[in-house]
Design a protein around this motif. Structure first.
Motif, PDB file in Angstrom:
ATOM      1  N   TYR A 113       0.815  -1.218   0.000  1.00 22.71           N
ATOM      2  CA  TYR A 113       0.000   0.000   0.000  1.00 22.71           C
ATOM      3  C   TYR A 113       0.844   1.262   0.000  1.00 22.71           C
ATOM      4  CZ  TYR A 113      -3.687  -3.277   1.129  1.00 22.71           C
ATOM      5  OH  TYR A 113      -4.556  -4.322   1.101  1.00 22.71           O
ATOM      6  N   GLY A 114       2.142   1.097  -0.026  1.00 20.96           N
ATOM      7  CA  GLY A 114       3.036   2.247  -0.035  1.00 20.96           C
ATOM      8  C   GLY A 114       3.557   2.558   1.351  1.00 20.96           C
ATOM      9  N   PRO A 115       4.406   3.591   1.447  1.00 17.64           N
ATOM     10  CA  PRO A 115       4.969   3.944   2.748  1.00 17.64           C
ATOM     11  C   PRO A 115       3.880   4.422   3.703  1.00 17.64           C
ATOM     12  CG  PRO A 115       5.821   5.378   1.005  1.00 17.64           C
ATOM     13  CD  PRO A 115       4.871   4.432   0.381  1.00 17.64           C
ATOM     14  N   TRP A 116       3.883   3.881   4.922  1.00 24.06           N
ATOM     15  CA  TRP A 116       2.821   4.208   5.860  1.00 24.06           C
ATOM     16  C   TRP A 116       2.733   5.700   6.159  1.00 24.06           C
ATOM     17  CZ3 TRP A 116       3.383   6.583  10.478  1.00 24.06           C
ATOM     18  CH2 TRP A 116       4.633   6.551  11.079  1.00 24.06           C
ATOM     19  N   PRO A 117       3.855   6.464   6.228  1.00 26.05           N
ATOM     20  CA  PRO A 117       3.696   7.897   6.498  1.00 26.05           C
ATOM     21  C   PRO A 117       2.910   8.618   5.397  1.00 26.05           C
ATOM     22  CG  PRO A 117       5.958   7.243   6.942  1.00 26.05           C
ATOM     23  CD  PRO A 117       5.282   6.089   6.246  1.00 26.05           C
ATOM     24  N   ALA A 118       3.094   8.192   4.152  1.00 23.21           N
ATOM     25  CA  ALA A 118       2.366   8.822   3.044  1.00 23.21           C
ATOM     26  C   ALA A 118       0.868   8.527   3.140  1.00 23.21           C
ATOM     27  CB  ALA A 118       2.919   8.327   1.708  1.00 23.21           C
ATOM     28  N   VAL A 119       0.537   7.292   3.477  1.00 20.20           N
ATOM     29  CA  VAL A 119      -0.873   6.908   3.593  1.00 20.20           C
ATOM     30  C   VAL A 119      -1.512   7.605   4.791  1.00 20.20           C
ATOM     31  CG1 VAL A 119      -2.478   4.979   3.800  1.00 20.20           C
ATOM     32  CG2 VAL A 119      -0.383   4.706   2.478  1.00 20.20           C
ATOM     33  N   ALA A 120      -0.800   7.663   5.910  1.00 24.50           N
ATOM     34  CA  ALA A 120      -1.328   8.330   7.103  1.00 24.50           C
ATOM     35  C   ALA A 120      -1.516   9.827   6.860  1.00 24.50           C
ATOM     36  CB  ALA A 120      -0.392   8.109   8.283  1.00 24.50           C
ATOM     37  N   THR A 121      -0.585  10.450   6.146  1.00 28.19           N
ATOM     38  CA  THR A 121      -0.716  11.874   5.823  1.00 28.19           C
ATOM     39  C   THR A 121      -1.934  12.112   4.942  1.00 28.19           C
ATOM     40  OG1 THR A 121       1.658  12.207   6.010  1.00 28.19           O
ATOM     41  CG2 THR A 121       0.433  13.844   4.740  1.00 28.19           C
ATOM     42  N   ARG A 122      -2.142  11.234   3.975  1.00 25.32           N
ATOM     43  CA  ARG A 122      -3.319  11.366   3.099  1.00 25.32           C
ATOM     44  C   ARG A 122      -4.608  11.250   3.921  1.00 25.32           C
ATOM     45  NH1 ARG A 122      -5.763  13.769  -0.867  1.00 25.32           N
ATOM     46  NH2 ARG A 122      -7.208  12.446  -1.954  1.00 25.32           N
ATOM     47  N   PHE A 123      -4.640  10.310   4.849  1.00 28.69           N
ATOM     48  CA  PHE A 123      -5.816  10.157   5.700  1.00 28.69           C
ATOM     49  C   PHE A 123      -6.041  11.423   6.535  1.00 28.69           C
ATOM     50  CE2 PHE A 123      -7.890   9.000   9.687  1.00 28.69           C
ATOM     51  CZ  PHE A 123      -9.039   8.409   9.202  1.00 28.69           C
ATOM     52  N   ASP A 124      -4.963  11.979   7.082  1.00 33.79           N
ATOM     53  CA  ASP A 124      -5.081  13.205   7.872  1.00 33.79           C
ATOM     54  C   ASP A 124      -5.646  14.351   7.040  1.00 33.79           C
ATOM     55  OD1 ASP A 124      -4.109  11.906  10.081  1.00 33.79           O
ATOM     56  OD2 ASP A 124      -2.064  12.683   9.861  1.00 33.79           O
ATOM     57  N   LYS A 125      -5.194  14.458   5.796  1.00 33.40           N
ATOM     58  CA  LYS A 125      -5.718  15.514   4.917  1.00 33.40           C
ATOM     59  C   LYS A 125      -7.202  15.301   4.633  1.00 33.40           C
ATOM     60  CE  LYS A 125      -1.379  16.703   2.704  1.00 33.40           C
ATOM     61  NZ  LYS A 125      -0.620  16.727   1.450  1.00 33.40           N
ATOM     62  N   LEU A 126      -7.588  14.055   4.440  1.00 38.52           N
ATOM     63  CA  LEU A 126      -9.008  13.759   4.222  1.00 38.52           C
ATOM     64  C   LEU A 126      -9.830  14.098   5.464  1.00 38.52           C
ATOM     65  CD1 LEU A 126      -8.800  10.344   2.365  1.00 38.52           C
ATOM     66  CD2 LEU A 126      -9.544  12.517   1.400  1.00 38.52           C
ATOM     67  N   ALA A 127      -9.284  13.783   6.624  1.00 35.69           N
ATOM     68  CA  ALA A 127     -10.004  14.036   7.869  1.00 35.69           C
ATOM     69  C   ALA A 127     -10.206  15.529   8.080  1.00 35.69           C
ATOM     70  CB  ALA A 127      -9.251  13.431   9.046  1.00 35.69           C
ATOM     71  N   VAL A 128      -9.200  16.316   7.747  1.00 41.12           N
ATOM     72  CA  VAL A 128      -9.310  17.763   7.887  1.00 41.12           C
ATOM     73  C   VAL A 128     -10.431  18.291   7.000  1.00 41.12           C
ATOM     74  CG1 VAL A 128      -8.133  19.946   7.411  1.00 41.12           C
ATOM     75  CG2 VAL A 128      -6.946  18.129   8.621  1.00 41.12           C
ATOM     76  N   ARG A 129     -10.586  17.700   5.856  1.00 36.24           N
ATOM     77  CA  ARG A 129     -11.640  18.126   4.922  1.00 36.24           C
ATOM     78  C   ARG A 129     -12.966  17.397   5.164  1.00 36.24           C
ATOM     79  NH1 ARG A 129      -8.448  17.201  -0.413  1.00 36.24           N
ATOM     80  NH2 ARG A 129     -10.460  16.301  -0.881  1.00 36.24           N
ATOM     81  N   PHE A 130     -13.064  16.670   6.249  1.00 33.33           N
ATOM     82  CA  PHE A 130     -14.271  15.936   6.653  1.00 33.33           C
ATOM     83  C   PHE A 130     -14.690  14.858   5.652  1.00 33.33           C
ATOM     84  CE2 PHE A 130     -14.963  18.313  10.350  1.00 33.33           C
ATOM     85  CZ  PHE A 130     -14.692  19.632  10.067  1.00 33.33           C
ATOM     86  N   GLU A 131     -13.757  14.413   4.837  1.00 38.09           N
ATOM     87  CA  GLU A 131     -14.077  13.332   3.923  1.00 38.09           C
ATOM     88  C   GLU A 131     -13.864  11.967   4.558  1.00 38.09           C
ATOM     89  OE1 GLU A 131     -12.812  15.747  -0.098  1.00 38.09           O
ATOM     90  OE2 GLU A 131     -12.051  13.756   0.224  1.00 38.09           O
ATOM     91  N   ALA A 132     -13.136  11.930   5.649  1.00 39.42           N
ATOM     92  CA  ALA A 132     -12.874  10.645   6.297  1.00 39.42           C
ATOM     93  C   ALA A 132     -14.167   9.998   6.780  1.00 39.42           C
ATOM     94  CB  ALA A 132     -11.903  10.824   7.452  1.00 39.42           C
ATOM     95  N   THR A 133     -15.100  10.810   7.255  1.00 41.02           N
ATOM     96  CA  THR A 133     -16.377  10.269   7.722  1.00 41.02           C
ATOM     97  C   THR A 133     -17.102   9.566   6.589  1.00 41.02           C
ATOM     98  OG1 THR A 133     -16.524  12.061   9.315  1.00 41.02           O
ATOM     99  CG2 THR A 133     -18.548  10.865   8.837  1.00 41.02           C
ATOM    100  N   VAL A 134     -17.106  10.181   5.431  1.00 46.19           N
ATOM    101  CA  VAL A 134     -17.753   9.582   4.271  1.00 46.19           C
ATOM    102  C   VAL A 134     -16.995   8.330   3.849  1.00 46.19           C
ATOM    103  CG1 VAL A 134     -18.356   9.973   1.850  1.00 46.19           C
ATOM    104  CG2 VAL A 134     -18.666  11.789   3.517  1.00 46.19           C
ATOM    105  N   LEU A 135     -15.671   8.382   3.887  1.00 41.34           N
ATOM    106  CA  LEU A 135     -14.860   7.241   3.502  1.00 41.34           C
ATOM    107  C   LEU A 135     -15.105   6.053   4.423  1.00 41.34           C
ATOM    108  CD1 LEU A 135     -12.604   6.189   1.631  1.00 41.34           C
ATOM    109  CD2 LEU A 135     -10.968   7.106   3.268  1.00 41.34           C
TER     110      LEU A 135
END
Length: 58
Positions: free
Chosen positions: A28-50
């Motif tokens: 799935y790629g480097p975990w820091p990159a995936v975690a950063t992407r998740f954090d960006k989604l969460a800031v934009r409130f897309e994590a709830t939808v995801l």
């Protein structure tokens, strides 16, 4: 190199399993990159939808 959609697939895997980011499988790629992407989604409130979409697929 992370394949297209790898970050989202990694996020789905992490949310489904509930494991720490550091335990993300390398395909799935480097975990820091995936975690950063998740954090960006969460800031934009897309994590709830995801997470809701993941729960429908599981």
């Amino acid at each position: 190199m992370v394949r297209r959609g790898g970050n989202h697939t990694g996020i789905r895997w992490r949310v489904r399993t509930g494991t720490p980011w550091r335990d993300l499988p390398p395909e799935y790629g480097p975990w820091p990159a995936v975690a950063t992407r998740f954090d960006k989604l969460a800031v934009r409130f897309e994590a709830t939808v995801l997470v809701a979409a993941i729960n429908e697929w599981v």
